[in-house]
Design an enzyme around this catalytic site. Structure first.
Site, mmCIF file in Angstrom:
data_model
loop_
_atom_site.group_PDB
_atom_site.id
_atom_site.type_symbol
_atom_site.label_atom_id
_atom_site.label_comp_id
_atom_site.label_asym_id
_atom_site.label_seq_id
_atom_site.Cartn_x
_atom_site.Cartn_y
_atom_site.Cartn_z
ATOM 1 N N SER A 123 -60.612 -8.861 -1.793
ATOM 2 C CA SER A 123 -61.531 -9.138 -2.892
ATOM 3 C C SER A 123 -62.984 -9.180 -2.428
ATOM 4 C CB SER A 123 -61.178 -10.477 -3.540
ATOM 5 O OG SER A 123 -61.298 -11.528 -2.598
ATOM 6 N N HIS A 144 -57.812 -3.628 -5.734
ATOM 7 C CA HIS A 144 -58.016 -5.071 -5.860
ATOM 8 C C HIS A 144 -57.421 -5.597 -7.165
ATOM 9 C CE1 HIS A 144 -60.886 -8.584 -6.851
ATOM 10 N NE2 HIS A 144 -59.843 -9.037 -6.191
ATOM 11 N N GLU A 157 -59.466 -3.261 -9.684
ATOM 12 C CA GLU A 157 -60.586 -2.460 -9.177
ATOM 13 C C GLU A 157 -60.064 -1.485 -8.123
ATOM 14 O OE1 GLU A 157 -64.519 -5.276 -9.318
ATOM 15 O OE2 GLU A 157 -62.969 -5.877 -7.915
ATOM 16 N N ASN A 196 -66.701 -9.444 -8.901
ATOM 17 C CA ASN A 196 -67.134 -10.593 -8.109
ATOM 18 C C ASN A 196 -68.645 -10.613 -7.894
ATOM 19 O OD1 ASN A 196 -64.838 -12.153 -7.774
ATOM 20 N ND2 ASN A 196 -64.116 -11.009 -6.009
#
Length: 432
Positions: A123, A144, A157, A196
């Site tokens: 991540s 991800h 992702e 993120n």
């Protein structure tokens, strides 16, 4: 050379690993799950069986008769070398330790077939750095998943490393779709990828405003929850996912990217005290009623909060991602809606607030705190200069009608004369 994915190795059987193994087996693939001890693998198999039984009880996803069939597609191994010998795809899901991941990729590279794709579920760590441990960096990609992989959110992702082959990225993307998930393509390997990065930007701004006594924790959480419609407050979410998780992800991306170096003494202090949120009984909030208690956030507490000031850094980050060609407008907005459960995309919020108001808020933050995260992105300043201010001007990140109302995006009209269908298009809300 085989191009069809049939067999998948999942390295790591923890929360993410066994969840990835489950969704992969559910989709019909043969899976071999790898860990360092058989008891860990046995526990993972028990969790998968429990999850499948629950899915069967609810109905729709899988029948009770199919549970044993899915379980039969999952094998276990204590050896990466043995597990990868005849695979088409590896997905590594071990803890976020770059040396451990590179060791696994080196071993897999030496033993997997030449056609195999080697993927990491990281991540926060660079795909390119992980790929450097192999002799096939063009066949290394990020996949991800968001936690928990079996349930919501459906977002995944797919991240290209510096040398990832376009065809490999496309095959990874198609594989994710075959699992019933919603992939977004991240075209460049940047710390934090898409979701993120936006979340860290939002969290950093909120933390800074609390640290400097502009707003309180409850005021910000109330505003974003009840006025902006986010499923949880910014600090409430950090308590829910774990203060330690937020701290370590934030630290990992900040170390690699100066743009994200906005210190948050609040979260560091909680992390060092061991106040990790709901799981420890205390984080930004106290949880005297146990780990499932929700934070008490009054609706009226956030009435005076300037939402633009809170969201502006996240919008700035999204503009940077778009201008740098890291992700498309649609994928950026899909990322926050499906990955974070936002009711609108971050760029849709920008158009609603007004791009000029966003730039004003960023200038205010930048002049006061002088962090790169707050310096208005050239794309935003260009949009203001061109009068593309969002809904109020009829054009922003999206095009709007003369009345300032966008076309209805949450249905699909499908015409096949003499019939037509109106299809709900809200997958991130299970079509409610």
């Amino acid at each position: 050379m085989s191009t069809k994915i049939r067999k998948v190795a999942v390295i790591g059987s923890g929360t993410m690993g066994h969840g990835i193994a489950e969704v992969t087996a559910l989709a019909g693939y043969e899976v071999v799950m790898v860990d360092v001890a058989q008891d860990l693998l046995n526990k993972a198999l028990e969790r998968i069986k429990w999850s499948l039984d629950k899915l069967a009880e609810r109905g729709g996803t899988i029948s009770k008769e199919k549970v044993s069939e899915v379980m039969g597609r999952i094998k276990t191994s204590l050896s990466v070398t043995e597990a990868v010998k005849d695979i088409d795809l590896m997905i590594e899901a071990v803890p976020e330790n770059i040396d451990l991941k590179k060791k696994i990729f080196s071993e897999a590279d030496a033993n997997a077939p030449s056609h195999a794709i080697l993927a990491t579920n990281t991540s926060s760590l660079p795909i390119t750095e992980i790929a450097s441990a192999t002799k096939r960096p063009e066949r290394v990609v990020g996949i991800h998943f968001f936690n928990p992989p079996v349930l919501m959110p459906p977002l995944v992702e797919v991240i290209k490393g510096a040398q990832t082959n376009d065809e490999v990225a496309k095959r990874a993307y198609d594989f994710v779709k075959s699992l019933g998930k919603e992939p977004i393509m991240v075209n460049k390997d940047v710390p934090g990828f898409v979701v993120n990065r936006i979340l860290v930007a939002l969290n950093s701004a909120a933390c800074l405003l609390v640290t400097n006594n502009v707003y309180s924790i409850v005021e910000i959480d109330s505003a974003v929850k009840y006025r902006a419609g986010l499923p949880m407050g910014i600090f409430e979410l950090q308590d829910f996912t774990g203060v330690d998780v937020g701290y370590l992800v934030g630290f990992a991306v900040a170390v690699r990217d100066p743009m994200l170096r906005v210190p948050c003494p609040l979260i560091e202090e909680l992390y060092k005290k061991g106040w990790l949120g709901q799981k420890s009984g205390r984080g930004f909030y106290e949880y005297k009623g146990g780990p499932y208690e929700r934070a008490n956030i009054p609706r009226e507490a956030g009435e005076k909060v300037d939402l633009v000031l809170i969201f502006a850094p996240a919008i700035n980050m999204a503009a940077w991602l778009l201008r740098e060609g890291i992700a498309s407008r649609e994928d950026i907005d899909k990322g926050v809606k499906m990955g974070l459960g936002w009711p609108k995309g971050v760029l849709e919020y920008a158009d609603e607030f007004g791009i000029d108001k966003v730039v004003e808020a960023l200038n205010q933050l930048y002049s006061k705190y002088n962090y790169d995260l707050f310096k208005p992105d050239p794309l935003l300043t260009q949009m203001v200069q061109e009068g593309r201010l969002g809904q109020k001007s009829g054009k922003g990140f999206y095009d709007y009608g003369a009345t300032g109302v966008t076309e209805f995006k949450e249905i699909i009209l499908k015409r096949e004369p003499p019939l037509a269908w109106i299809i709900l298009n809200r997958p991130h809300r299970l079509n409610t």
